[in-house]
Design a protein around this motif. Sequence first.
Motif, PDB file in Angstrom:
ATOM      1  N   MET A 180       0.721  -1.269   0.190  1.00  0.00           N
ATOM      2  CA  MET A 180      -0.068  -0.131  -0.097  1.00  0.00           C
ATOM      3  C   MET A 180       0.842   1.098   0.088  1.00  0.00           C
ATOM      4  SD  MET A 180      -3.201  -0.675  -0.906  1.00  0.00           S
ATOM      5  CE  MET A 180      -4.207   0.432   0.026  1.00  0.00           C
ATOM      6  N   HIS A 181       2.360   1.153  -0.071  1.00  0.00           N
ATOM      7  CA  HIS A 181       2.636   2.274  -0.087  1.00  0.00           C
ATOM      8  C   HIS A 181       3.195   2.725  -1.307  1.00  0.00           C
ATOM      9  CE1 HIS A 181       4.513   2.310   3.902  1.00  0.00           C
ATOM     10  NE2 HIS A 181       4.555   0.639   3.690  1.00  0.00           N
ATOM     11  N   SER A 182       2.473   1.930  -2.705  1.00  0.00           N
ATOM     12  CA  SER A 182       2.417   2.218  -3.898  1.00  0.00           C
ATOM     13  C   SER A 182       0.987   3.232  -3.948  1.00  0.00           C
ATOM     14  CB  SER A 182       3.027   0.891  -4.973  1.00  0.00           C
ATOM     15  OG  SER A 182       2.850   1.144  -6.021  1.00  0.00           O
ATOM     16  N   ARG A 183       2.329   3.890  -5.110  1.00  0.00           N
ATOM     17  CA  ARG A 183       0.907   5.185  -5.312  1.00  0.00           C
ATOM     18  C   ARG A 183      -0.026   5.012  -6.419  1.00  0.00           C
ATOM     19  NH1 ARG A 183       5.558   8.736  -4.171  1.00  0.00           N
ATOM     20  NH2 ARG A 183       6.434   7.624  -6.195  1.00  0.00           N
ATOM     21  N   ASN A 184       0.687   4.147  -7.042  1.00  0.00           N
ATOM     22  CA  ASN A 184       0.329   3.034  -8.542  1.00  0.00           C
ATOM     23  C   ASN A 184      -1.188   1.810  -7.880  1.00  0.00           C
ATOM     24  OD1 ASN A 184       1.334   4.381 -11.306  1.00  0.00           O
ATOM     25  ND2 ASN A 184       3.694   3.348 -10.030  1.00  0.00           N
ATOM     26  N   ARG A 185      -0.334   1.118  -6.500  1.00  0.00           N
ATOM     27  CA  ARG A 185      -1.133   0.162  -6.283  1.00  0.00           C
ATOM     28  C   ARG A 185      -2.577   1.317  -5.324  1.00  0.00           C
ATOM     29  NH1 ARG A 185      -1.605  -3.139  -2.414  1.00  0.00           N
ATOM     30  NH2 ARG A 185      -3.016  -5.831  -3.224  1.00  0.00           N
ATOM     31  N   ARG A 186      -1.874   2.014  -5.072  1.00  0.00           N
ATOM     32  CA  ARG A 186      -3.695   2.914  -4.287  1.00  0.00           C
ATOM     33  C   ARG A 186      -4.545   3.771  -5.077  1.00  0.00           C
ATOM     34  NH1 ARG A 186       0.369   5.088  -1.218  1.00  0.00           N
ATOM     35  NH2 ARG A 186      -0.402   7.492  -1.353  1.00  0.00           N
ATOM     36  N   ALA A 187      -3.624   4.230  -6.581  1.00  0.00           N
ATOM     37  CA  ALA A 187      -4.692   4.878  -7.701  1.00  0.00           C
ATOM     38  C   ALA A 187      -5.338   3.330  -7.895  1.00  0.00           C
ATOM     39  CB  ALA A 187      -3.901   5.385  -8.155  1.00  0.00           C
ATOM     40  N   GLY A 188      -5.086   2.354  -8.463  1.00  0.00           N
ATOM     41  CA  GLY A 188      -5.537   1.067  -9.133  1.00  0.00           C
ATOM     42  C   GLY A 188      -7.096   0.547  -8.148  1.00  0.00           C
ATOM     43  N   ILE A 189      -6.605   0.591  -6.185  1.00  0.00           N
ATOM     44  CA  ILE A 189      -7.125  -0.255  -6.237  1.00  0.00           C
ATOM     45  C   ILE A 189      -8.544   1.350  -5.801  1.00  0.00           C
ATOM     46  CG2 ILE A 189      -7.944  -0.263  -4.029  1.00  0.00           C
ATOM     47  CD1 ILE A 189      -4.953  -1.372  -3.307  1.00  0.00           C
TER      48      ILE A 189
END
Length: 99
Positions: free
Chosen positions: A17-26
């Motif tokens: 969850m430290h990944s901005r790309n992953r958070r945006a994708g979620i």
Amino acid sequence: FGGLSGIGDLIVTCCSMHSRNRRAGILIGEGTSPEDAVKQVGTVEGYYCCHAAWELAQQHGVSMPITEQLYHILFDGADPQQALNNLMNRPKKHEYEEF
């Protein structure tokens, strides 16, 4: 991906969850518009890279089905479930074939 930093970045992008790309994708997967997801998360490199990669693929006639579907979700308002269906139901072919 040649070294530890590349592999580490890939693992963080995919799993943390430290990944901005992953958070945006979620957020996008939960129904937040891509524009609002980017505003909420901040810098999301993948959002801009997707646009640039899609444009380059169009200019050079390169088939990039995953990037194309992501582009349509992020910039054309396509439904993520429909994009997934489009990818899973595309005709089978060898990757080196002309399209």
